[in-house]
Design a protein around this motif. Structure first.
Motif, PDB file in Angstrom:
ATOM      1  N   MET A   1       0.794  -1.106   0.043  1.00  0.00           N
ATOM      2  CA  MET A   1      -0.225  -0.008   0.102  1.00  0.00           C
ATOM      3  C   MET A   1       0.700   1.366  -0.062  1.00  0.00           C
ATOM      4  O   MET A   1       1.866   1.472   0.674  1.00  0.00           O
ATOM      5  CB  MET A   1      -1.103   0.183   1.237  1.00  0.00           C
ATOM      6  CG  MET A   1      -1.870   1.057   1.383  1.00  0.00           C
ATOM      7  SD  MET A   1      -3.155   1.270   2.744  1.00  0.00           S
ATOM      8  CE  MET A   1      -3.851  -0.509   2.458  1.00  0.00           C
ATOM      9  N   PRO A   2       0.541   2.184  -0.922  1.00  0.00           N
ATOM     10  CA  PRO A   2       1.454   3.287  -0.992  1.00  0.00           C
ATOM     11  C   PRO A   2       1.389   4.100   0.425  1.00  0.00           C
ATOM     12  O   PRO A   2       0.367   4.101   1.114  1.00  0.00           O
ATOM     13  CB  PRO A   2       0.780   4.416  -1.940  1.00  0.00           C
ATOM     14  CG  PRO A   2      -0.024   3.642  -2.582  1.00  0.00           C
ATOM     15  CD  PRO A   2      -0.534   2.334  -1.957  1.00  0.00           C
ATOM     16  N   HIS A  53      -4.904   9.296   2.421  1.00  0.00           N
ATOM     17  CA  HIS A  53      -6.155   9.822   1.627  1.00  0.00           C
ATOM     18  C   HIS A  53      -5.849  10.742   0.729  1.00  0.00           C
ATOM     19  O   HIS A  53      -5.116  11.869   1.224  1.00  0.00           O
ATOM     20  CB  HIS A  53      -7.185  10.134   2.564  1.00  0.00           C
ATOM     21  CG  HIS A  53      -7.871   8.856   3.537  1.00  0.00           C
ATOM     22  ND1 HIS A  53      -8.817   8.317   3.405  1.00  0.00           N
ATOM     23  CD2 HIS A  53      -7.436   8.460   4.663  1.00  0.00           C
ATOM     24  CE1 HIS A  53      -9.193   7.391   4.119  1.00  0.00           C
ATOM     25  NE2 HIS A  53      -7.995   7.463   5.105  1.00  0.00           N
ATOM     26  N   LEU A  54      -6.490  10.814  -0.395  1.00  0.00           N
ATOM     27  CA  LEU A  54      -6.241  11.832  -1.305  1.00  0.00           C
ATOM     28  C   LEU A  54      -7.744  12.666  -1.597  1.00  0.00           C
ATOM     29  O   LEU A  54      -8.614  12.001  -1.815  1.00  0.00           O
ATOM     30  CB  LEU A  54      -5.679  11.488  -2.814  1.00  0.00           C
ATOM     31  CG  LEU A  54      -5.612  12.670  -3.975  1.00  0.00           C
ATOM     32  CD1 LEU A  54      -4.467  13.627  -3.419  1.00  0.00           C
ATOM     33  CD2 LEU A  54      -5.236  11.884  -5.209  1.00  0.00           C
ATOM     34  N   LEU A  68      -6.022   4.729  -2.253  1.00  0.00           N
ATOM     35  CA  LEU A  68      -5.742   3.797  -3.435  1.00  0.00           C
ATOM     36  C   LEU A  68      -5.743   2.376  -2.746  1.00  0.00           C
ATOM     37  O   LEU A  68      -5.530   1.424  -3.894  1.00  0.00           O
ATOM     38  CB  LEU A  68      -4.167   4.165  -3.775  1.00  0.00           C
ATOM     39  CG  LEU A  68      -4.057   5.511  -4.768  1.00  0.00           C
ATOM     40  CD1 LEU A  68      -2.564   5.487  -4.785  1.00  0.00           C
ATOM     41  CD2 LEU A  68      -4.792   5.558  -5.803  1.00  0.00           C
ATOM     42  N   GLY A  69      -5.566   1.947  -1.590  1.00  0.00           N
ATOM     43  CA  GLY A  69      -5.380   0.564  -1.039  1.00  0.00           C
ATOM     44  C   GLY A  69      -4.109  -0.107  -1.688  1.00  0.00           C
ATOM     45  O   GLY A  69      -3.146   0.593  -1.788  1.00  0.00           O
ATOM     46  N   LEU A  70      -4.389  -1.419  -1.571  1.00  0.00           N
ATOM     47  CA  LEU A  70      -2.962  -2.258  -2.126  1.00  0.00           C
ATOM     48  C   LEU A  70      -2.612  -1.918  -3.612  1.00  0.00           C
ATOM     49  O   LEU A  70      -1.458  -2.057  -3.654  1.00  0.00           O
ATOM     50  CB  LEU A  70      -3.321  -3.573  -1.645  1.00  0.00           C
ATOM     51  CG  LEU A  70      -3.308  -3.948  -0.048  1.00  0.00           C
ATOM     52  CD1 LEU A  70      -3.824  -5.177   0.139  1.00  0.00           C
ATOM     53  CD2 LEU A  70      -2.017  -3.596   0.433  1.00  0.00           C
ATOM     54  N   ILE A  71      -3.572  -1.745  -4.444  1.00  0.00           N
ATOM     55  CA  ILE A  71      -3.328  -2.071  -5.987  1.00  0.00           C
ATOM     56  C   ILE A  71      -3.757  -0.611  -6.609  1.00  0.00           C
ATOM     57  O   ILE A  71      -3.373  -0.704  -7.986  1.00  0.00           O
ATOM     58  CB  ILE A  71      -4.021  -3.233  -6.467  1.00  0.00           C
ATOM     59  CG1 ILE A  71      -5.407  -2.954  -6.580  1.00  0.00           C
ATOM     60  CG2 ILE A  71      -3.444  -4.430  -5.765  1.00  0.00           C
ATOM     61  CD1 ILE A  71      -6.185  -4.323  -7.268  1.00  0.00           C
ATOM     62  N   GLY A 109      -8.215   0.897  -9.783  1.00  0.00           N
ATOM     63  CA  GLY A 109      -7.914  -0.106  -8.688  1.00  0.00           C
ATOM     64  C   GLY A 109      -7.923   0.600  -7.392  1.00  0.00           C
ATOM     65  O   GLY A 109      -7.699  -0.096  -6.431  1.00  0.00           O
ATOM     66  N   ALA A 110      -8.507   1.806  -7.079  1.00  0.00           N
ATOM     67  CA  ALA A 110      -8.642   2.185  -5.919  1.00  0.00           C
ATOM     68  C   ALA A 110      -9.648   1.637  -4.981  1.00  0.00           C
ATOM     69  O   ALA A 110     -10.649   1.173  -5.765  1.00  0.00           O
ATOM     70  CB  ALA A 110      -8.920   3.699  -6.051  1.00  0.00           C
ATOM     71  N   ILE A 111      -9.618   1.534  -3.932  1.00  0.00           N
ATOM     72  CA  ILE A 111     -10.714   0.922  -3.009  1.00  0.00           C
ATOM     73  C   ILE A 111     -11.678   1.832  -2.380  1.00  0.00           C
ATOM     74  O   ILE A 111     -12.823   1.658  -2.201  1.00  0.00           O
ATOM     75  CB  ILE A 111      -9.983   0.266  -1.632  1.00  0.00           C
ATOM     76  CG1 ILE A 111      -9.320   1.434  -0.671  1.00  0.00           C
ATOM     77  CG2 ILE A 111      -9.077  -0.998  -2.049  1.00  0.00           C
ATOM     78  CD1 ILE A 111      -8.933   0.734   0.640  1.00  0.00           C
TER      79      ILE A 111
END
Length: 282
Positions: A1-2, A53-54, A68-71, A109-111
Motif C-alpha cells: 500500500m502506498p 487519503h487523497l 488507493l488501497g493495495l493496488i 484499482g482504488a478501494i
C-alpha cells in the motif's frame, strides 16, 4: 500500500496539472459514472492529502475522495499534445477542458473513489491522527495516545488514527534509526524519544515527497560510503531493515529479523534494537 509521501506527491501533481482549470470528468469503466456526470465541466479548486487519503476538490464544494488501497494507481500525465483513449479499467479520468496545455489523469484499482462534500472530507481528516507531512499536524495528539497505550510502538505507528500516513517501510526504518524494538509498549517511551521519532518522520517523509522514493540510510551507510552493492528491490531506495530479513545489518552485521504483528511483517536488528526491559521489574 502506498505510504503517505506518495499521496502528498500525487496531490502536488494533480494541483499543478489541473488547479484552477475546467476539466472533463468521466468514468470509462463505469463504476463512477453517475458522479462523473455531475462533476463534468467543473473547475478543480485544488488537491490535498491526509495520511493515505487523497482529496480532489472541485467547484461547488464537491470533493473526490480517493484511497488507493493495495493496488490502486493514479497516473498524472502532463505535457501531452492530445489526450489518448483510456486503456484498461479506468475508474475515473480527469482531462483538461480548455485550450491550455493538455493533461489527463487516470485512476485505477482504488478501494475508495467517492464523491463527497467538503464537510465529509473534513470529517474523514478529523478522524485521522496527525500527518507528519501536513502543516496543521499536532504531534502532541499522537503522544497523548502513545503515552497511555500498552500496545507495541510498532503497532501504534501503523494505526492511522494515531499517526496518519506511516506505513510498513517508514515504521521499520524510523524504529531502527532510533534503536527502538518494535514490540516496546508505547507507554514506556519518554516524550523526548517520541519527539525525536516524530521529527525524523517529518524529515524522511518530506524527502520522500521530493524524490518519490524512501531512502532512510544515513550518509555513512550508503552503498558508495560502504563500498557495497546498491539495494535491488521493487520498492526502491536504500533502507536499513525493511524487507532485509536474514541479511546482515548495515551497522553491526547481525542478521535482520522478522515476525508478524497484526498481519504485517516487522523487521528489526536484535543488536541495534534490543528488547525493552522495564527497570521496575529488574
Amino acid at each position: 500500500m502506498p505510504e503517505g509521501h506518495t499521496l502528498h506527491r500525487l496531490a502536488h501533481e494533480v494541483g499543478a496539472a489541473f488547479g484552477g482549470r475546467r476539466v472533463s470528468v468521466t468514468s470509462p469503466q463505469g463504476r463512477f459514472a453517475d458522479s462523473a456526470a455531475l462533476l463534468d465541466g467543473s473547475v478543480v479548486v485544488g488537491a490535498e492529502a491526509a495520511g493515505k487519503h487523497l482529496f480532489v476538490e472541485l467547484s461547488g464544494e464537491r470533493v473526490v475522495h480517493i484511497h488507493l488501497g493495495l493496488i490502486g494507481q493514479l497516473d498524472v500525465h502532463t505535457g501531452v499534445t492530445e489526450v489518448p483513449l483510456p486503456v484498461g479499467q479506468v475508474r475515473m479520468r480527469l482531462a483538461t477542458w480548455d485550450s491550455g496545455p493538455a493533461a489527463y489523469a487516470d485512476l485505477r484499482g482504488a478501494i475508495v473513489c467517492d464523491l463527497v462534500t467538503t464537510a465529509r472530507r473534513d470529517e474523514v481528516v478529523a478522524r485521522l491522527g496527525p500527518d507528519p507531512l501536513r502543516d496543521d499536524a499536532d504531534p502532541a495528539r499522537a503522544w497523548a495516545r502513545i503515552s497511555r497505550s500498552h500496545r507495541p510502538i510498532g503497532d501504534l505507528l501503523m494505526d492511522q488514527e494515531v499517526i496518519a500516513g506511516v506505513g510498513n517501510v517508514y515504521r521499520a526504518e524510523v524504529l531502527f534509526r532510533h534503536r527502538m524494538h518494535p514490540l516496546r509498549p508505547g507507554r514506556t517511551l519518554r516524550v523526548g524519544q517520541w519527539r525525536a521519532i516524530w521529527e525524523d518522520l517529518v524529515a524522511l517523509m518530506n524527502e520522500g515527497v521530493k524524490t518519490g522514493t524512501i531512502d532512510t540510510v544515513r550518509p555513512e551507510h550508503t552503498p558508495e560510503a560502504m563500498g557495497r552493492p546498491a539495494r535491488e528491490d521493487d520498492h526502491g531506495g536504500e533502507v536499513y531493515v525493511y524487507r532485509r530479513a536474514g541479511q546482515a545489518c548495515l551497522v553491526c552485521g547481525t542478521r535482520v529479523r522478522t515476525e508478524q504483528l497484526n498481519g504485517r511483517n516487522l523487521f528489526w536488528c536484535a543488536h541495534c534494537q534490543p528488547r525493552f526491559r522495564s527497570r521496575a521489574v529488574q
